[in-house]
Design an enzyme around this catalytic site. Structure first.
Site, PDB file in Angstrom:
ATOM      1  CG  ASP A   1       0.002   9.331   0.735  1.00  0.00           C
ATOM      2  OD1 ASP A   1       0.457   8.049   1.310  1.00  0.00           O
ATOM      3  OD2 ASP A   1      -0.231   9.527   1.095  1.00  0.00           O
TER       4      ASP A   1
ATOM      5  CG  HIS B   1      -2.254  -0.689   1.126  1.00  0.00           C
ATOM      6  ND1 HIS B   1      -3.142  -0.744   0.889  1.00  0.00           N
ATOM      7  CD2 HIS B   1      -2.365  -1.950   0.817  1.00  0.00           C
ATOM      8  CE1 HIS B   1      -4.486  -1.854   0.969  1.00  0.00           C
ATOM      9  NE2 HIS B   1      -3.741  -2.799   0.617  1.00  0.00           N
TER      10      HIS B   1
HETATM   11  P1  ADQ Z   1      -2.888   6.125   4.508  1.00  0.00           P
HETATM   12  O1  ADQ Z   1      -2.007   6.668   4.713  1.00  0.00           O
HETATM   13  O2  ADQ Z   1      -3.370   6.231   6.468  1.00  0.00           O
HETATM   14  O3  ADQ Z   1      -3.154   4.734   3.835  1.00  0.00           O
HETATM   15  P2  ADQ Z   1      -4.433   7.571   3.111  1.00  0.00           P
HETATM   16  O4  ADQ Z   1      -5.034   6.611   1.515  1.00  0.00           O
HETATM   17  O5  ADQ Z   1      -4.868   8.808   3.196  1.00  0.00           O
HETATM   18  O6  ADQ Z   1      -3.669   7.128   3.960  1.00  0.00           O
HETATM   19  O7  ADQ Z   1      -6.413   7.238   4.019  1.00  0.00           O
HETATM   20  C1  ADQ Z   1      -6.806   6.406   3.979  1.00  0.00           C
HETATM   21  C2  ADQ Z   1      -8.176   5.839   4.746  1.00  0.00           C
HETATM   22  O8  ADQ Z   1      -7.750   7.341   5.787  1.00  0.00           O
HETATM   23  C3  ADQ Z   1      -8.770   7.159   3.921  1.00  0.00           C
HETATM   24  O9  ADQ Z   1     -10.432   6.305   4.070  1.00  0.00           O
HETATM   25  C4  ADQ Z   1      -9.147   8.855   4.471  1.00  0.00           C
HETATM   26  O10 ADQ Z   1     -10.810   8.831   4.248  1.00  0.00           O
HETATM   27  C5  ADQ Z   1      -9.045   7.727   5.914  1.00  0.00           C
HETATM   28  N1  ADQ Z   1      -8.653   9.305   7.032  1.00  0.00           N
HETATM   29  C6  ADQ Z   1      -7.384   9.730   6.639  1.00  0.00           C
HETATM   30  N2  ADQ Z   1      -7.284  10.501   7.634  1.00  0.00           N
HETATM   31  C7  ADQ Z   1      -8.167  10.094   7.968  1.00  0.00           C
HETATM   32  C8  ADQ Z   1      -8.563  11.373   9.387  1.00  0.00           C
HETATM   33  N3  ADQ Z   1      -8.003  12.357  10.388  1.00  0.00           N
HETATM   34  N4  ADQ Z   1      -9.825  11.075  10.177  1.00  0.00           N
HETATM   35  C9  ADQ Z   1     -10.260   9.834   9.412  1.00  0.00           C
HETATM   36  N5  ADQ Z   1     -10.235   9.319   8.560  1.00  0.00           N
HETATM   37  C10 ADQ Z   1      -9.056   9.394   8.223  1.00  0.00           C
HETATM   38  C11 ADQ Z   1      -1.920   4.228   3.195  1.00  0.00           C
HETATM   39  C12 ADQ Z   1      -1.472   4.117   2.161  1.00  0.00           C
HETATM   40  C13 ADQ Z   1      -1.494   5.308   1.238  1.00  0.00           C
HETATM   41  C14 ADQ Z   1      -3.208   4.166   0.280  1.00  0.00           C
HETATM   42  C15 ADQ Z   1      -3.374   3.596   1.570  1.00  0.00           C
HETATM   43  C16 ADQ Z   1      -4.533   2.735   0.627  1.00  0.00           C
HETATM   44  O11 ADQ Z   1      -0.190   4.947   2.933  1.00  0.00           O
HETATM   45  O12 ADQ Z   1      -1.161   5.978   0.442  1.00  0.00           O
HETATM   46  O13 ADQ Z   1      -3.889   5.248   0.077  1.00  0.00           O
HETATM   47  O14 ADQ Z   1      -2.979   2.694   2.548  1.00  0.00           O
HETATM   48  O15 ADQ Z   1      -3.999   1.727   0.168  1.00  0.00           O
END
Ligand code: ADQ
Length: 457
Positions: free
Chosen positions: A353, A152
């Site tokens: 990311d 991921h």
């Molecule tokens: P994350 O680093 O967690 O995931 P992201 O893809 O932006 O990053 O977010 C994943 C989920 O968490 C989203 O559905 C988002 O809405 C939720 N989320 C993020 N911040 C939040 C907050 N402050 N409050 C509530 N919900 C929040 C990792 C990788 C990413 C990749 C994902 C999925 O780092 O690059 O896109 O996995 O593969």
């Protein structure tokens, strides 16, 4: 139909799924699938069998970690070696031998427990950087079923990878999978370059790599969302929480040093300095719940952000206007969808990311007749897909980001609609069902091609 076995660090809850990977995979798990994950309970003596959990549409089983494994495998190797390595922060890596040992041992133990549960036709789909050596361990136990892996987060380039003294071993782990899935094309290219440096490795055609007679297919599968479902949620969601008098710029991230939050805050400060006419007219809402607080680098980023937001508010706030609202709590999905929809600008500016689903959710949540503008870092995997519609920025360039915010705030309706349309098309075309099917089809194909051919005679 063969059964799907998913392994991920987080075990889904038994109640209705609320987004993310569970929604992505639940259709494929509907026919008696199995999900294995961390129970999040620490134990003194780990069991040698997985624990079965009741409830939910598929079977869920979990493993426990000991306190030591939590420290060395989870916080240690996974989050203080692999996470910084993959996010271009080798300076934050803590290369302690006990971390690597624990990572190997935990993956080996979990592999044993999973192997006991496997049935002949199963397909195994391993998720993320906590389980890079799981495929290798399963193969050591004689598991011959298809095993795929999806990373991921970004794949490191050869320079960063060289900071691992056991890089050859990591390449061997990767080669044990039938399919090694990555988020973006840039990751595939980094992975192939890294493999080129491995001793005895051969690059074959079309993203296939060979190491010590194991062949693995490497390919990109940009993870996605269900845009229609998210749009529906956003339409029905409350927007309370937004400042009615000011145009909101929204940022939503886990509080992580890879997300570029200090740079983002500085850019916003720069915007207010350069455009005094925006005083009282604009507000930054940053939602960033802390994660992995036991790791020092995460405490540091939290302190830095508190200082920065305090400083910007101190310099610019008036009696009836707070320029930055910085919220440390996680916000429920429905609330989040409403906030995205009400915000004029979505600010997604990570330094590194894998994909960034917030970018996709922000686009999906917009009102197509009057959409907001997405500002997106060129270092998010999502930029490979959304470059036509988003304002693409370099998150290290504070002045450029400030100017992009100003451009977004002043963008005419026609241009906003056009940009939004083009991104929406990508989201509809390559949604989460597409992602899942692409991966599973490629896994079957890759596994088939590695099976001994039947003699036609
Ligand atoms: P994350 O680093 O967690 O995931 P992201 O893809 O932006 O990053 O977010 C994943 C989920 O968490 C989203 O559905 C988002 O809405 C939720 N989320 C993020 N911040 C939040 C907050 N402050 N409050 C509530 N919900 C929040 C990792 C990788 C990413 C990749 C994902 C999925 O780092 O690059 O896109 O996995 O593969």
């Amino acid at each position: 139909m063969s059964r799907l076995v998913v392994v991920s660090n987080r075990l889904p809850s038994g109640s209705t799924p609320s987004g993310g990977l569970v929604v992505a995979l639940q259709d494929a798990l509907a026919d008696g699938g199995l999900w294995v994950g961390n129970s999040n309970k620490l134990t003194d003596t780990p069991a040698d069998r997985l624990t079965r959990h009741e409830g939910g549409k598929f079977t869920r089983m979990s493993f426990d970690l000991t306190e030591e494994e939590q420290r060395d495998f989870y916080l240690g190797y996974s989050n203080s070696v692999l996470w910084p390595l993959c996010h271009d922060r080798v300076d934050l890596m803590e290369l302690l031998p006990q971390y690597l040992e624990s990572y190997r041992a935990v993956n080996k133990r979990i592999a044993k427990m999973i192997a006991r549960e496997l049935q002949p036709g199963d397909r195994i789909w391993v998720q993320d950087y906590h389980f890079l050596s799981l495929g290798h361990e399963l193969r050591q136990l004689g598991v011959t079923q298809p095993i795929g892996f999806f990373l991921h987060i970004p794949f490191p380039g050869p320079n960063a990878f060289a900071a691992l003294s056991h890089g050859q071993e990591v390449c061997r782990w990767i080669a044990a999978f039938d399919l090694f899935g990555l988020q973006a094309r840039r990751d595939v290219s980094a992975c192939l370059q890294v493999f080129r440096t491995a001793k005895g490795a051969e690059l074959l055609l079309n993203g296939r790599m060979k190491l010590e007679d194991k062949i693995v297919q490497v390919a990109s599968f940009p993870i996605a969302i269900d845009p229609e479902e998210f749009a529906r949620t956003a339409r029905n969601a409350p927007t309370a929480g937004l400042d009615d008098a000011a145009a909101t710029i929204i940022g939503v991230d886990r509080l992580d040093y890879s997300k570029g939050l200090p740079q983002r805050f500085r850019a916003y400060g720069h915007l207010l300095d350069a455009h005094p006419e925006l005083s009282g007219q604009v507000a930054l809402l940053q939602i960033a719940p802390p994660t992995r607080e036991a790791v020092k680098a995460y405490q540091d980023i939290r302190d830095e952000l508190e200082q920065l937001s305090g400083h910007i508010n101190g310099a610019h706030a008036t009696l009836d206007w707070t320029p930055i609202r910085y919220i440390h709590r996680s916000v429920p999905r429905e609330r989040l969808a409403g906030l995205y929809r009400g915000a004029r600008v979505g600010l997604v500016t990570p330094l590194a990311d894998g994909m960034n689903l917030v970018a996709k959710e922000y686009v999906a949540a917009q009102d197509a007749d009057d959409p907001g503008v997405l500002i997106l870092s060129k270092f998010a995997g999502a930029a490979e897909q959304l470059f036509n519609g988003a304002l693409i920025v370099n998150p290290h360039d504070i002045a450029e980001m400030a100017e992009a915010m100003n451009q977004a705030l002043n963008m005419p309706l026609g241009e906003r609609r056009e940009r939004h349309q083009s991104m929406r098309r990508v989201l509809l075309d390559k949604d989460v069902a597409w992602w899942r099917e692409q991966f599973l089809t490629a896994l079957s194909a890759s596994w088939q091609s590695s099976q001994p051919q039947m003699d036609p005679a």
